[in-house]
Write an enzyme that holds these catalytic residues in place. Structure first.
Site, PDB file in Angstrom:
ATOM      1  N   HIS A   1      49.837  31.885 -32.200  1.00 34.72           N
ATOM      2  CA  HIS A   1      51.186  31.040 -32.661  1.00 34.72           C
ATOM      3  C   HIS A   1      50.482  29.695 -32.293  1.00 34.72           C
ATOM      4  CE1 HIS A   1      55.038  29.758 -32.945  1.00 34.72           C
ATOM      5  NE2 HIS A   1      55.020  29.773 -32.153  1.00 34.72           N
TER       6      HIS A   1
ATOM      7  N   ASP B   1      42.210   9.325 -25.536  1.00 32.76           N
ATOM      8  CA  ASP B   1      44.027   9.059 -25.677  1.00 32.76           C
ATOM      9  C   ASP B   1      44.318   8.404 -27.015  1.00 32.76           C
ATOM     10  OD1 ASP B   1      46.296   8.819 -24.313  1.00 32.76           O
ATOM     11  OD2 ASP B   1      45.873   7.702 -23.116  1.00 32.76           O
TER      12      ASP B   1
ATOM     13  N   TRP C   1      57.706  22.228 -25.109  1.00 36.90           N
ATOM     14  CA  TRP C   1      56.719  22.889 -24.313  1.00 36.90           C
ATOM     15  C   TRP C   1      56.353  22.555 -22.888  1.00 36.90           C
ATOM     16  CZ3 TRP C   1      52.054  24.097 -22.689  1.00 36.90           C
ATOM     17  CH2 TRP C   1      51.744  25.780 -22.385  1.00 36.90           C
TER      18      TRP C   1
END
Length: 535
Positions: free
Chosen positions: A159, A238, A169
């Protein structure tokens, strides 16, 4: 710490379920500083400690014997950067294979993926926290199909969260850490404060829709003004680090950048985050969230622990620099009893020549002459590799720049070069099917363990809530059409019939009966009907 990582994981994993934990780490190694120092200042001595955690489970054994019994389900990579003033835990990567469904856990069971990530970060916080030293958790959430397990996106059981779902999340994972004097910060480039609040957990009051870069930097407590580039940390892979490098390359040619350290186009942090919204990682329909958890210790409010003592520099001992640009805002986070010193000297000392500069130009180090080697050449004895054993460095466990506790180390400790090789090996395996994933798991654990067993078993002790075996009515995945289909109403009059359809439900027209009375067509108000023709 009395609780090890295995005992902590057992408390949050499902009861009577066996998981295999593989924890790999490196000792603290000297690395480049996260933030660039202001002009004429020394960079902070920085050490980096890398951790790689993998979780595997057993495959269900049928009638045929299975050669490779274990399969990886989760991988998390964390970097710990430490200096004398701060400890930064940076979550670099986290990915799953999607094979957790083979355990057939009951519905309503807390997600083991989320519980393992939260427990692992908490474990590193407790084992790396130092007294009177600031600690920060940092990560950026960017959704991709696969990070650590190649081919896992082909697995139908995986998923994959979208950008918005991944940011939410991670906020839910880190939300239990927040408490007294611990705050969370979230920045989503391109979204204002009102839109960013939609990503935060409901009911949580410890989150701020802003960045803490000025608060966590010790330079803002020491100087009256700091260039923005000195406040932005440079993490591996990043987006904001790549943007910072581009701004550095753009301003390197200018003279003001070499003297003041200020960029040419971006003067403040607010401008930096506004331009981040137009970056490739944050635009074109994509969304990236930057998350920080800042532990604000009480000792930081005291004068003796606010900052480390720095050598005082008088105005005559520092070279003249151009006039400093005006501050974009007043830094309110400077300690009350701390007097920030000026980053640059005043114009009155422009003609003064520093004494240190004259000494460097007059004295030159004498080069040692190489003596000619003579005599018999003695060959060195070959070193036998003992790769099956853990790498035991000579580095101390506690210094002024890091704390390397024994209980916080990985099951297997390796050098920096070996760590990169083991992680690169995982990125060249295949996890597209259950058989290939099991074979890749066996190969990776065998390579890391160098022939010896690598990993230990953890049996969950968390009780599964009662009533989760059946379908949950509140679960959105449960399809219940009872409330959508309605029966035909009773006849209200002779020859009248009304067909009522539920939302999203299509019903076929009932078959007509020759003996039944003809239906009456009733038109709603607002429709125009023609007058009947007169004979």
């Amino acid at each position: 710490m009395s609780d090890t990582l295995g005992t902590r994981l057992a408390k949050v994993l499902p009861k009577s379920t066996t998981f295999h934990v593989h924890h790999l780490s490196t000792p603290p190694t000297k690395c480049e500083p996260l933030c660039s120092p202001p002009p004429n200042e020394r960079p902070d001595r920085t050490y980096c400690e890398k951790h790689f955690l993998c979780i595997s489970i057993d495959r269900p054994v049928g009638t045929e014997e299975v050669k490779n019994k274990q399969v990886l389900i989760l991988g998390v990579e964390v970097f710990i950067f430490t200096t004398a003033r701060a400890t930064t835990i940076f979550v670099s990567k986290a990915d799953s294979t999607g094979y957790l469904h083979i355990l057939n856990l009951p519905k309503g069971t807390p997600s083991p993926i989320r519980e393992v990530c939260a427990t692992f970060v908490n474990f590193l916080v407790d084992t790396r926290r130092r007294k009177d030293v600031q600690l920060v958790i940092s990560l950026f959430a960017r959704a991709q199909d696969q990070y650590l397990f190649p081919g896992s996106v082909k697995n139908k059981g995986k998923h994959v969260l979208d950008d918005r779902g991944l940011v939410k999340w991670w906020c839910r994972v880190l939300d239990p850490i927040l408490g007294n004097r611990i705050g969370g910060y979230l920045v989503v480039p391109g979204h204002d404060a009102h839109e960013t609040k939609a990503f935060l957990p409901k009911g949580s009051t410890r989150w701020t829709t802003d960045h803490p870069l000025e608060k966590i930097s010790h330079y803002t407590k020491e100087f009256d003004w700091v260039p923005p580039r000195c406040l932005i940390p440079k993490y591996p892979d990043d987006p904001k680090s790549r943007f910072r490098d581009e701004l550095d390359d753009e301003a390197t040619r200018t003279k003001s950048f070499r003297l003041t350290g200020n960029w040419k186009s971006v003067k403040t942090l607010d401008t930096f985050w506004e331009m981040m919204a137009f970056r490739q990682e944050c635009s074109s329909g994509r969304l990236t969230g930057f998350v920080w958890i800042v532990f604000d210790d009480e000792a930081q409010d005291d004068t003796k622990n606010s900052v480390l003592p720095t050598p005082s520099v008088s105005s005559t001992e520092q070279p003249q620099a151009p006039e400093t640009p005006k501050k974009s805002r007043t830094l309110s986070n400077v300690a009350v009893n701390t007097t920030p010193r000026k980053l640059f000297t005043s114009k009155t000392t422009a003609g003064a020549v520093p004494a240190s500069a004259t000494k460097k130009t007059t004295k030159k180090p004498n080069k040692k002459k190489r003596r000619k080697l003579t005599g018999i050449v003695i060959a060195r004895a070959p070193r036998i590799k003992t790769a099956a054993k853990n790498y035991e460095p000579n580095a101390p466990s506690h210094t002024a720049h890091y704390a390397w506790n024994e209980e916080g180390r990985g099951e297997r400790i390796v050098r920096e070069t070996d760590y990169k090789r083991m992680v690169e090996l995982l990125l060249h395996l295949d996890f597209s099917t259950i058989d290939k994933a099991a074979a890749s798991t066996s190969r990776w654990t065998g390579e890391v363990g160098m022939g010896a067993s690598f990993g230990y078993d953890v049996v969950g002790t968390r009780a599964i809530p009662a009533g989760t075996n059946g379908a949950n009515p509140s679960d959105p995945s449960t399809n219940d059409l009872n409330g959508l289909v309605k029966r035909k109403r009773a006849e209200s009059g002779a020859g009248s019939e009304v067909n009522t359809l539920g939302a999203g439900v299509i019903r076929k027209k009932p078959k007509s009966d020759d003996t039944a009375a003809p239906t009456v067509n009733t038109l709603s108000a607002g429709l125009v009907r023609k007058k009947p023709k007169k004979d």
